[in-house]
Motif scaffolding. Structure first.
Motif, mmCIF file in Angstrom:
data_model
loop_
_atom_site.group_PDB
_atom_site.id
_atom_site.type_symbol
_atom_site.label_atom_id
_atom_site.label_comp_id
_atom_site.label_asym_id
_atom_site.label_seq_id
_atom_site.Cartn_x
_atom_site.Cartn_y
_atom_site.Cartn_z
ATOM 1 N N PRO A 76 49.180 36.986 -24.107
ATOM 2 C CA PRO A 76 50.125 36.655 -25.053
ATOM 3 C C PRO A 76 50.091 37.208 -26.384
ATOM 4 O O PRO A 76 48.905 37.840 -26.834
ATOM 5 C CB PRO A 76 49.913 35.004 -24.993
ATOM 6 N N ASP A 77 50.949 37.049 -27.137
ATOM 7 C CA ASP A 77 51.142 37.783 -28.617
ATOM 8 C C ASP A 77 50.407 36.718 -29.369
ATOM 9 O O ASP A 77 50.525 35.426 -29.420
ATOM 10 C CB ASP A 77 52.610 37.674 -28.954
ATOM 11 N N PRO A 78 49.452 37.204 -29.860
ATOM 12 C CA PRO A 78 48.335 36.296 -30.889
ATOM 13 C C PRO A 78 49.064 35.519 -31.921
ATOM 14 O O PRO A 78 48.724 34.423 -32.155
ATOM 15 C CB PRO A 78 47.396 37.473 -31.222
ATOM 16 N N ALA A 79 50.311 36.280 -32.144
ATOM 17 C CA ALA A 79 50.975 35.383 -33.244
ATOM 18 C C ALA A 79 51.667 34.126 -32.762
ATOM 19 O O ALA A 79 51.893 33.210 -33.582
ATOM 20 C CB ALA A 79 52.136 36.341 -33.805
ATOM 21 N N ASP A 80 51.710 33.909 -31.238
ATOM 22 C CA ASP A 80 52.022 32.875 -30.732
ATOM 23 C C ASP A 80 51.285 31.753 -30.433
ATOM 24 O O ASP A 80 51.769 30.764 -30.118
ATOM 25 C CB ASP A 80 52.741 33.214 -29.535
ATOM 26 N N LEU A 81 49.956 32.105 -30.559
ATOM 27 C CA LEU A 81 48.785 30.998 -30.293
ATOM 28 C C LEU A 81 48.603 30.036 -31.502
ATOM 29 O O LEU A 81 48.678 30.609 -32.742
ATOM 30 C CB LEU A 81 47.520 31.989 -30.133
ATOM 31 N N PRO A 82 48.479 28.850 -31.295
ATOM 32 C CA PRO A 82 48.319 28.010 -32.259
ATOM 33 C C PRO A 82 46.834 28.016 -32.978
ATOM 34 O O PRO A 82 45.923 28.724 -32.109
ATOM 35 C CB PRO A 82 48.245 26.548 -31.651
ATOM 36 N N ALA A 92 36.920 28.985 -25.481
ATOM 37 C CA ALA A 92 38.142 30.167 -25.109
ATOM 38 C C ALA A 92 38.398 30.553 -26.404
ATOM 39 O O ALA A 92 38.530 31.770 -26.136
ATOM 40 C CB ALA A 92 38.892 29.165 -24.312
ATOM 41 N N TYR A 93 38.408 30.230 -27.326
ATOM 42 C CA TYR A 93 38.839 30.876 -28.634
ATOM 43 C C TYR A 93 37.933 31.662 -29.044
ATOM 44 O O TYR A 93 38.027 32.935 -29.372
ATOM 45 C CB TYR A 93 39.140 29.691 -29.674
ATOM 46 N N GLU A 94 36.594 31.426 -29.044
ATOM 47 C CA GLU A 94 35.305 32.059 -29.558
ATOM 48 C C GLU A 94 35.490 33.475 -28.562
ATOM 49 O O GLU A 94 35.152 34.407 -29.007
ATOM 50 C CB GLU A 94 34.190 31.513 -29.255
ATOM 51 N N ARG A 95 35.851 33.223 -27.216
ATOM 52 C CA ARG A 95 35.753 34.271 -26.383
ATOM 53 C C ARG A 95 37.084 35.034 -26.380
ATOM 54 O O ARG A 95 37.210 36.354 -25.667
ATOM 55 C CB ARG A 95 35.638 33.867 -24.964
ATOM 56 N N GLU A 96 37.918 34.710 -27.118
ATOM 57 C CA GLU A 96 39.363 35.342 -27.249
ATOM 58 C C GLU A 96 39.936 35.500 -25.845
ATOM 59 O O GLU A 96 40.254 36.518 -25.217
ATOM 60 C CB GLU A 96 39.202 36.576 -27.834
ATOM 61 N N ALA A 97 39.815 34.248 -25.167
ATOM 62 C CA ALA A 97 40.255 34.256 -23.529
ATOM 63 C C ALA A 97 41.642 34.720 -23.303
ATOM 64 O O ALA A 97 41.998 34.946 -22.208
ATOM 65 C CB ALA A 97 40.221 32.948 -23.226
ATOM 66 N N TRP A 98 42.451 34.803 -24.289
ATOM 67 C CA TRP A 98 43.873 35.704 -24.268
ATOM 68 C C TRP A 98 43.852 36.732 -23.812
ATOM 69 O O TRP A 98 44.775 37.455 -23.051
ATOM 70 C CB TRP A 98 44.582 35.442 -25.340
ATOM 71 N N ASN A 99 42.615 37.595 -23.860
ATOM 72 C CA ASN A 99 42.402 39.160 -23.410
ATOM 73 C C ASN A 99 42.220 39.175 -22.082
ATOM 74 O O ASN A 99 42.284 40.124 -21.455
ATOM 75 C CB ASN A 99 41.381 39.771 -24.386
ATOM 76 N N ALA A 100 41.911 37.927 -21.536
ATOM 77 C CA ALA A 100 41.495 37.991 -20.129
ATOM 78 C C ALA A 100 42.660 37.590 -19.260
ATOM 79 O O ALA A 100 42.774 37.767 -18.267
ATOM 80 C CB ALA A 100 40.435 36.849 -19.837
ATOM 81 N N ALA A 101 43.767 37.541 -19.872
ATOM 82 C CA ALA A 101 45.183 37.261 -19.184
ATOM 83 C C ALA A 101 45.791 38.637 -18.566
ATOM 84 O O ALA A 101 45.460 39.613 -19.161
ATOM 85 C CB ALA A 101 46.281 36.545 -20.101
ATOM 86 N N LYS A 102 46.440 38.414 -17.420
ATOM 87 C CA LYS A 102 46.962 39.461 -16.934
ATOM 88 C C LYS A 102 48.062 40.151 -17.765
ATOM 89 O O LYS A 102 47.984 41.297 -17.772
ATOM 90 C CB LYS A 102 47.535 39.226 -15.551
ATOM 91 N N VAL A 103 48.709 39.294 -18.401
ATOM 92 C CA VAL A 103 49.653 39.813 -19.317
ATOM 93 C C VAL A 103 49.354 38.885 -20.684
ATOM 94 O O VAL A 103 49.732 37.986 -20.906
ATOM 95 C CB VAL A 103 51.200 39.394 -19.154
#
Length: 208
Positions: free
Chosen positions: A84-90, A71-82
């Motif tokens: 998250p702030d990358p700074a908030d990701l562990p 999921a991190y390799e795919r930067e799966a946060w970009n698939a979210a509807k909203v």
């Protein structure tokens, strides 16, 4: 809205997002995922089609680390509807540390797992002898035998705790998987209680 002649966009294999409500449950720890908590969605095929199975991100690190890494390799946060702030990701490194700690804890638990049959000390006075129904006092020795149970096409062995004096009767039950032959030797090999207490319990079991 998707036009009627246009295929809907495929769901992404992973999503990392802040939970949009407090209604989802983590499939790892079985607890509610609070609103705005970071969660990982893993795409699965269900009876009604595809959908995401949700996990606390930290729980997923402990149980599904390879999926978290993907999921991190795919930067799966970009698939979210909203997203998250990358700074908030562990960081992935911190999640890997969680995964390693969880794996070590599982290995230690497995190493400390007792093998049936064994003798143990009753930790409270709430248990009863499965054979006689008599209460087992706190601090008393109880003998844990294996009892077979059928689950679909599988046969599983569950713990069947009895007082030493009722072991012989319990072994006569065809559902008890533990054999009388060699029982004393198995108890000596598998038990982790005081040796004098164990030997006294074996004497109480008597000839089988």
């Amino acid at each position: 809205m998707t036009p009627p002649d246009e295929e809907p966009a495929p769901l992404p294999p992973y999503v990392i997002e802040n939970a949009r409500s407090g209604r989802s449950k983590c499939k790892t720890c079985r607890k509610t995922i609070d609103k705005d908590a970071l969660r990982l969605g893993v795409l699965v095929e269900g009876p009604f089609g595809e959908g995401h199975m949700w996990h606390h991100l930290t729980c997923a690190a402990g149980a599904l680390l390879p999926k978290v890494e993907q999921a991190y390799e795919r930067e799966a946060w970009n698939a979210a509807k909203v997203p998250p702030d990358p700074a908030d990701l562990p960081t992935l490194e911190s999640l890997r540390e969680l995964g390693a700690a969880a794996q070590a804890a599982r290995a230690e638990k497995e190493a400390n797992k007792l093998v049936i049959p064994y003798a143990e000390i009753a930790p409270s006075d709430r248990s009863k002898c499965k054979q006689s129904g008599d209460p087992i006092p706190k601090g008393a020795v109880r003998i844990v035998l294996g009892k077979s149970a059928q689950f679909g096409n599988q046969t599983r062995t569950s713990a069947f705790a009895v007082l030493p004096q009722h072991v012989g009767d319990a072994l006569a039950d065809e559902e008890i998987a533990t054999e009388a032959v060699g029982l004393a030797e198995q108890l000596r090999a598998n038990s982790r209680i005081d040796r004098e207490l164990l030997e006294a319990a074996i004497v109480e079991i008597g000839e089988l």
